[in-house]
Design a protein around this motif. Structure first.
Motif, short mmCIF file in Angstrom:
data_model
loop_
_atom_site.label_atom_id
_atom_site.label_comp_id
_atom_site.label_asym_id
_atom_site.label_seq_id
_atom_site.Cartn_x
_atom_site.Cartn_y
_atom_site.Cartn_z
N ASN A 122 6.81 -12.48 5.18
CA ASN A 122 5.66 -11.57 5.53
C ASN A 122 5.29 -10.21 4.75
N CYS A 123 5.88 -10.13 3.74
CA CYS A 123 5.71 -9.00 2.71
C CYS A 123 4.53 -9.28 1.71
N PRO A 124 3.41 -8.70 1.51
CA PRO A 124 2.63 -9.19 0.59
C PRO A 124 2.83 -9.01 -0.78
N TYR A 125 3.91 -8.25 -1.11
CA TYR A 125 4.06 -7.90 -2.29
C TYR A 125 5.10 -9.42 -2.70
N CYS A 126 5.79 -9.76 -1.93
CA CYS A 126 6.69 -11.00 -2.16
C CYS A 126 5.92 -12.07 -2.48
N LYS A 127 4.74 -12.15 -1.70
CA LYS A 127 3.85 -13.17 -1.97
C LYS A 127 3.08 -13.34 -3.27
N THR A 128 2.95 -12.10 -3.68
CA THR A 128 2.45 -11.63 -5.06
C THR A 128 3.51 -12.16 -6.37
N LEU A 129 4.70 -11.71 -5.98
CA LEU A 129 5.79 -11.98 -6.85
C LEU A 129 5.91 -13.36 -7.06
N GLU A 130 6.03 -14.17 -6.08
CA GLU A 130 6.29 -15.70 -5.57
C GLU A 130 5.15 -16.28 -6.86
N THR A 131 4.04 -15.89 -6.65
CA THR A 131 2.87 -16.40 -7.58
C THR A 131 3.15 -16.01 -9.17
#
Length: 233
Positions: A122-131
């Motif tokens: 649920n961390c938005p920066y983690c989602k960005t990093l995943e991309t």
């Protein structure tokens, strides 16, 4: 704003007339700002500007200890982020001691390059990093699912109850698809949280490279690729 700050800092440093050294800058900081704790003061490539650390944050100090800038120092001739290099040298751990069996393993290409990621679904920066991680080739990614947010705890545990934790994690972090399994099972979430604390990672996403260097934040793929190339044997 950045240009104005740089101009002020450089004007202040030139006004001192005599080049300081790191020990003198540290002494002046202690005298002028005794409540401000800045460690590891050292010279930089920019004349009259010194780097230091406030906890895990890089700051830059004028040689008269009157000005501080927080941000990245970029060397224009090759666009190299010197601040990032400082952080890579400052924070280190022993890669061989990481409990990789507690991570979700993803291999792309030959998988020779290695990186560990501490991520909360649920961390938005983690989602960005995943991309950004999806753009890397010839890499093995070890994801330590780190449920820092209360709402992340249950789905993070359930990821490990799925037939393919790797696919379940991909669906959760990228598409918000909750794991379907309703059963309970053994999972490493508590161990991962303890590991993140022991490594003193400031938050998620956290990154650990094969040479032990650590960073926190969602870095773009080209910067991650450059780091992986620098540490390649």
């Amino acid at each position: 704003m950045w240009k104005q700050l740089c101009a002020v800092l450089m004007t202040a440093s030139l006004a001192t007339g005599v080049m300081a050294d790191a020990s003198l800058v540290q002494k002046q900081l202690a005298q002028k700002h005794p409540n401000l704790k800045i460690d590891t003061i050292q010279s930089t490539e920019m004349p009259g500007v010194y780097s230091g650390f406030v906890e895990d944050q890089v700051v830059y100090v004028s040689e008269n200890a009157d000005y501080i800038i927080a941000g990245s120092m970029i060397r224009l001739k090759d666009q190299k982020n010197l601040t990032k290099q400082l952080m890579l040298r400052q924070q280190k751990t022993d890669w061989k001691k990481l409990p990789l069996q507690d991570a979700i393993k993803t291999v792309r290409g030959n998988g020779k390059r290695q990186i560990a990621v501490f991520s909360d679904p649920n961390c938005p920066y983690c989602k960005t990093l995943e991309t950004e991680l999806a753009k890397l080739n010839d890499v093995t990614i070890y994801t330590f699912v780190t449920a820092l947010k209360p709402q992340s705890l249950a789905p993070s545990k359930q990821v490990f109850c799925e037939p393919s934790p790797e696919l379940a994690w991909y669906n959760l972090i990228n598409q918000g698809i909750q794991p379907k399994s309703a059963k309970s099972c053994a999972n490493p979430i508590e161990r991962n949280l303890k590991l993140a604390r022991n490594l003193k990672l400031a938050g998620t996403p956290g990154l650990v490279f094969a040479n032990g260097s650590m960073l926190t934040g969602a870095y773009p793929a080209h910067e991650l690729d450059a780091i992986l190339k620098d540490i390649a044997p």
